[in-house]
Design a protein around this motif. Structure first.
Motif, PDB file in Angstrom:
ATOM      1  N   PHE A   1      -7.145  -2.811  -1.363  1.00 43.25           N
ATOM      2  CA  PHE A   1      -6.346  -2.368  -0.218  1.00 43.25           C
ATOM      3  C   PHE A   1      -7.180  -2.147   1.048  1.00 43.25           C
ATOM      4  N   ILE A   2      -8.494  -2.111   0.912  1.00 42.61           N
ATOM      5  CA  ILE A   2      -9.376  -2.006   2.090  1.00 42.61           C
ATOM      6  C   ILE A   2      -9.165  -3.227   2.991  1.00 42.61           C
ATOM      7  N   TYR A   3      -8.878  -4.373   2.362  1.00 44.34           N
ATOM      8  CA  TYR A   3      -8.802  -5.635   3.103  1.00 44.34           C
ATOM      9  C   TYR A   3      -7.399  -6.007   3.580  1.00 44.34           C
TER      10      TYR A   3
ATOM     11  N   GLY B   1      -9.374 -13.905   3.113  1.00 45.62           N
ATOM     12  CA  GLY B   1     -10.076 -15.039   2.516  1.00 45.62           C
ATOM     13  C   GLY B   1     -11.435 -14.660   1.954  1.00 45.62           C
ATOM     14  N   SER B   2     -12.210 -15.686   1.602  1.00 47.72           N
ATOM     15  CA  SER B   2     -13.575 -15.541   1.089  1.00 47.72           C
ATOM     16  C   SER B   2     -13.681 -14.712  -0.189  1.00 47.72           C
ATOM     17  N   SER B   3     -12.561 -14.539  -0.890  1.00 47.73           N
ATOM     18  CA  SER B   3     -12.501 -13.779  -2.151  1.00 47.73           C
ATOM     19  C   SER B   3     -12.851 -12.300  -1.979  1.00 47.73           C
ATOM     20  N   LEU B   4     -12.845 -11.812  -0.743  1.00 50.47           N
ATOM     21  CA  LEU B   4     -13.126 -10.394  -0.506  1.00 50.47           C
ATOM     22  C   LEU B   4     -11.962  -9.552  -1.040  1.00 50.47           C
ATOM     23  N   GLY B   5     -12.295  -8.566  -1.871  1.00 49.84           N
ATOM     24  CA  GLY B   5     -11.260  -7.692  -2.434  1.00 49.84           C
ATOM     25  C   GLY B   5     -10.603  -8.243  -3.682  1.00 49.84           C
ATOM     26  N   ASN B   6     -11.035  -9.429  -4.121  1.00 51.31           N
ATOM     27  CA  ASN B   6     -10.480 -10.020  -5.346  1.00 51.31           C
ATOM     28  C   ASN B   6     -11.074  -9.345  -6.582  1.00 51.31           C
TER      29      ASN B   6
ATOM     30  N   LYS C   1       0.815  -1.224   0.000  1.00 48.36           N
ATOM     31  CA  LYS C   1       0.000   0.000   0.000  1.00 48.36           C
ATOM     32  C   LYS C   1       0.852   1.279   0.000  1.00 48.36           C
ATOM     33  N   LYS C   2       1.920   1.284   0.816  1.00 51.16           N
ATOM     34  CA  LYS C   2       2.791   2.467   0.888  1.00 51.16           C
ATOM     35  C   LYS C   2       3.438   2.748  -0.467  1.00 51.16           C
ATOM     36  N   ASP C   3       3.897   1.672  -1.122  1.00 56.27           N
ATOM     37  CA  ASP C   3       4.516   1.825  -2.452  1.00 56.27           C
ATOM     38  C   ASP C   3       3.495   2.328  -3.465  1.00 56.27           C
ATOM     39  N   PHE C   4       2.273   1.849  -3.320  1.00 50.65           N
ATOM     40  CA  PHE C   4       1.186   2.246  -4.220  1.00 50.65           C
ATOM     41  C   PHE C   4       0.899   3.741  -4.083  1.00 50.65           C
ATOM     42  N   ILE C   5       0.914   4.217  -2.831  1.00 46.40           N
ATOM     43  CA  ILE C   5       0.633   5.631  -2.576  1.00 46.40           C
ATOM     44  C   ILE C   5       1.822   6.514  -2.996  1.00 46.40           C
ATOM     45  N   LYS C   6       3.032   6.063  -2.629  1.00 49.05           N
ATOM     46  CA  LYS C   6       4.230   6.891  -2.858  1.00 49.05           C
ATOM     47  C   LYS C   6       4.769   6.835  -4.279  1.00 49.05           C
ATOM     48  N   SER C   7       4.794   5.630  -4.857  1.00 46.41           N
ATOM     49  CA  SER C   7       5.517   5.500  -6.129  1.00 46.41           C
ATOM     50  C   SER C   7       4.727   6.007  -7.328  1.00 46.41           C
ATOM     51  N   ASN C   8       5.441   6.109  -8.418  1.00 46.25           N
ATOM     52  CA  ASN C   8       4.858   6.550  -9.675  1.00 46.25           C
ATOM     53  C   ASN C   8       3.879   5.496 -10.168  1.00 46.25           C
TER      54      ASN C   8
END
Length: 307
Positions: free
Chosen positions: A172-174, A150-155, A120-127
């Protein structure tokens, strides 16, 4: 009075709802079998009191974070109370999809490659364009899933690069780590393991582009086939892969492994579930039924395997 058993269900993970259903089904089975069982939701009960209240064995039916990741196992180890399922280390490893796949790959077992882990940090910070470039190298479509959930949540299945950013944000919520891998088209199967014995494989057919939360727990259009329709040779091949995958992670008592049979008729390991669902829609009891084990027998057998 028989030994006092606690069934742990609920908890505070995103899979709470399913855990409550699984746990209540297990609890009812134990009570009907004449066992002195009590249902406990960790949200309402301090677990360090389990010893004080005289519980001699724990049936864990907590799904996801806090239940399958070694946390509860660590508490019970500290209290010296036996519990169902795999130990602390195995639970912590298997909850981490990336780590599980890395170990399987090290042992020469078939897993989907290439894949990579996005924090998540890389997602926010990086290009963002750099991330996009990496994902395009995998060739669309790709599949994204929270690394420890699990349970395919966030897939999500990503067919167009324009949908990527939105899907990653939801994922990223999960979890703070997202596993991104090449989407593999094929037939999905799940295989239960009970005390080193492989249960009959189940073929899963679902209406959506992948086996998501709704398809798993609520849709009546999802179809399960047990017997699976696989040839004897293919079943043997699958059993060998699954048993090896189970052993290298040092799993115990019971669990389930998901695989896909790709278009080249090769099996690819997807992930492992060390505390399978035990609801009316759940697949583990369905496979056990195929070998003559009723839900009640299954629950008792899992409990009795716990020393």
């Amino acid at each position: 009075m028989s030994k006092k058993i606690a069934v742990l269900f609920g908890g505070n993970s995103p899979e709470r709802e399913i855990s409550l259903k699984s746990g209540k089904a297990i609890l009812n089975a134990l009570i009907k079998s004449g066992i002195n069982a009590i249902g406990i939701d960790p949200i309402n009960f301090p677990l360090l009191y389990l010893k004080k209240y005289g519980f001699k064995k724990i049936f864990i039916s907590l799904h996801g974070k806090g239940g399958e990741d070694g946390t509860i196992q660590g508490i019970l180890d500290y209290l010296n109370i036996p519990y169902t399922g795999s130990n602390l280390l195995t639970s912590a490893i298997t909850m981490n999809k990336y780590l599980t796949k890395t170990i399987w790959n090290e042992y020469g077992l078939p897993v989907i490659y290439p894949h990579y882990l996005l924090n998540k940090k890389d997602f926010i910070k990086s290009n963002y364009l750099k991330i996009e470039k990496k994902i395009l190298k995998l060739n669309l479509p790709v599949f994204i899933k929270p690394n420890c959930n699990g349970s395919s949540l966030g897939n999500a299945k990503i067919d167009h690069i324009d949908d990527l950013f939105n899907s990653l944000e939801k994922s990223f919520i999960y979890n703070d780590d997202i596993l991104i891998e090449k989407y593999i088209k094929g037939e999905e199967y799940t295989i239960g393991i009970l005390n080193k014995k492989i249960l009959p494989p189940i073929k899963i057919e679902y209406p959506n582009s992948f086996y998501n939360y709704q398809a798993k727990y609520y849709l009546n259009t999802t179809k399960y086939f047990c017997p699976s329709g696989l040839s004897k040779n293919k079943i043997k091949e699958l059993e060998n892969i699954v048993l090896q995958a189970w052993k290298v992670l040092n799993c115990q008592t019971w669990g389930r492994i998901d695989v896909i049979l790709d278009v080249n008729k090769k099996f690819q390991l997807l992930e492992i579930n060390t505390i399978p669902g035990m609801t009316t829609h759940s697949l583990y009891p369905l496979a056990a039924k195929e070998i003559g084990l009723s839900f009640y027998d299954l629950v008792i057998k899992i409990l009795n395997l716990t020393k």
